[in-house]
Design a protein around this motif. Sequence first.
Motif, short mmCIF file in Angstrom:
data_model
loop_
_atom_site.label_atom_id
_atom_site.label_comp_id
_atom_site.label_asym_id
_atom_site.label_seq_id
_atom_site.Cartn_x
_atom_site.Cartn_y
_atom_site.Cartn_z
N GLU A 175 66.28 -31.75 -34.25
CA GLU A 175 65.83 -30.69 -33.34
C GLU A 175 66.97 -30.21 -32.44
OE1 GLU A 175 62.40 -32.08 -31.26
OE2 GLU A 175 61.12 -32.03 -33.04
N VAL A 176 68.06 -29.83 -33.07
CA VAL A 176 69.24 -29.41 -32.32
C VAL A 176 68.95 -28.16 -31.49
CG1 VAL A 176 71.64 -28.65 -32.51
CG2 VAL A 176 70.75 -30.43 -34.05
N LEU A 177 68.31 -27.18 -32.12
CA LEU A 177 68.01 -25.93 -31.41
C LEU A 177 66.58 -25.88 -30.90
CD1 LEU A 177 69.83 -23.28 -33.65
CD2 LEU A 177 70.64 -24.42 -31.58
N SER A 178 65.79 -26.84 -31.26
CA SER A 178 64.42 -26.97 -30.77
C SER A 178 63.63 -25.67 -30.96
CB SER A 178 64.45 -27.39 -29.30
OG SER A 178 63.15 -27.69 -28.84
N ASP A 179 63.19 -25.06 -29.87
CA ASP A 179 62.36 -23.86 -29.96
C ASP A 179 63.11 -22.64 -30.48
OD1 ASP A 179 60.19 -25.25 -29.03
OD2 ASP A 179 60.50 -24.69 -26.94
N HIS A 180 64.41 -22.72 -30.54
CA HIS A 180 65.22 -21.59 -31.01
C HIS A 180 65.73 -21.81 -32.43
CE1 HIS A 180 65.12 -19.96 -26.94
NE2 HIS A 180 65.50 -21.15 -26.49
N TRP A 181 64.96 -22.55 -33.22
CA TRP A 181 65.40 -22.87 -34.58
C TRP A 181 65.51 -21.63 -35.46
CZ3 TRP A 181 62.25 -21.40 -38.52
CH2 TRP A 181 60.91 -21.15 -38.21
N GLU A 183 70.12 -28.07 -46.04
CA GLU A 183 70.81 -28.91 -45.06
C GLU A 183 70.49 -28.49 -43.63
OE1 GLU A 183 75.14 -31.03 -44.40
OE2 GLU A 183 74.94 -29.40 -45.86
N LEU A 184 70.48 -27.20 -43.37
CA LEU A 184 70.15 -26.73 -42.02
C LEU A 184 68.70 -27.08 -41.67
CD1 LEU A 184 71.86 -23.21 -41.95
CD2 LEU A 184 72.61 -25.30 -40.80
N ALA A 185 67.81 -26.93 -42.64
CA ALA A 185 66.41 -27.28 -42.39
C ALA A 185 66.26 -28.77 -42.10
CB ALA A 185 65.56 -26.88 -43.60
N TYR A 186 66.99 -29.60 -42.83
CA TYR A 186 66.91 -31.04 -42.61
C TYR A 186 67.45 -31.42 -41.23
CZ TYR A 186 67.28 -36.05 -43.41
OH TYR A 186 67.14 -37.41 -43.31
N ILE A 187 68.58 -30.83 -40.87
CA ILE A 187 69.18 -31.13 -39.56
C ILE A 187 68.21 -30.79 -38.43
CG2 ILE A 187 70.99 -30.41 -37.94
CD1 ILE A 187 72.84 -30.11 -40.37
N ALA A 194 72.31 -40.29 -42.82
CA ALA A 194 73.73 -40.16 -43.17
C ALA A 194 73.91 -39.90 -44.66
CB ALA A 194 74.48 -41.42 -42.75
N ALA A 195 73.21 -40.66 -45.49
CA ALA A 195 73.35 -40.51 -46.94
C ALA A 195 72.90 -39.12 -47.39
CB ALA A 195 72.55 -41.59 -47.65
#
Length: 304
Positions: A117-123, A108-112, A68-69
Motif C-alpha cells: 500500500e505504497v500509494l494507499s488511496d492514490h493507487w 508487479e505494480l499491482a502486487y506492490i 522477495a521471491a
Amino acid sequence: MSTVALLQKWRDSGAISADQFDTLIAIVRKERFSVFVELNVLLYVGVLSLAAGVGWTINTYFADLGDAAILIGLTALLMSSLYYCFSHKPGMVVDYILYLACLTLAAELAYIEARFEVLSDHWDYYVLLSAFVYFFFAYRFDNRLVLSLALSTLAAWFGVKISRFDLISSDSLRAAAIGYGLIVSGGGLLLAHHGIKKHYLETYLHVGANVLFMALVSGAIERNANWMYLPGLVVLAVVSIRAGLHFRRFVFVVYGTIYGYIGVSGEILRRLGTDTAALSYIVVSSTIVILAIVMLARRFGREE
C-alpha cells in the motif's frame, strides 16, 4: 494418378471446394503461403497464457514464496523481456515479448500496491503511470498492440478517477467517456497532423469513436437522460459516415450507421403505442439497414 490430378478430380466432382483445392494444391506443389494470422494468434494466446500463469502462481503461492521471491521473479521477467526488445530489431516476436513485459509491469505494480500500500488511496496513479509507460513503448517500438493496451489503461484511469469523486452515476460516467473519447480522438489527430506515427491515427479514431458512440447511445436510449444525447449522436453518426466515405474507411460508415440506428430507434420505439408496431418497425428498419450496409460494402469492394 498423381496427387494434383486427384485433387482436380475431387474439385470437379464437388468433393472439395475451390478454396480447399487452392490451399491443398499449394501444399502439394510446395508453394509458399502465409501463416501470419496463425502465428499472431498463437503468440498472442501464448503471451496471455504465460501472464495468466504468472498471475495464478502469485495468487496461489505468494504466502509460500514470499514477497522477495515474487518481486525478484517479476523483475527478472520484466528486465529480460525489455532487454530482448531493446537488443533485437522490431518484429513479430519482439512485439509480443514487449506485450508480455507490459503485462508483467502491470502485475508487479499491482502486487506492490496490494502488499505494501505504497500509494494507499492514490493507487490510481499506478494505472496512469502504466499508461504513460505503455505509450512510450508503443511509440518506441512501433507496436499497435501495446498502443491499444495504453489506451485501455488510460480509459481505466478515467473510470477510477471518476469513482474517487463519488460521482458514480450514469451521467458522470457518460461525461467521463465522452471526455476520454474526445481526448483520444483529438490526440490522435494532433499527433498525425505533426507527422508523429501517422499510421497510429486509425487506432486512436477506432477507440475514440467507439467510446463516444457508446456513451451517446446509452444516453439516447435511457428514458430520463438529457435530451442532448440524441442530437449529439446523430451529429457524430453523420460525421463518421461522411468521413468514412470520403477517406475510404468502410468501418467508420458502419459505426455511424449502426450506432445511429440504435439511438434513433430507441427514441422511435418509445413513441410507438403497441408491441406490434414496435416489432414491425424493428423488422423493417433493421432489414433496410442491413441491406444498405451490404450494398455499401459491395460498392467499396468494387472501387478498391
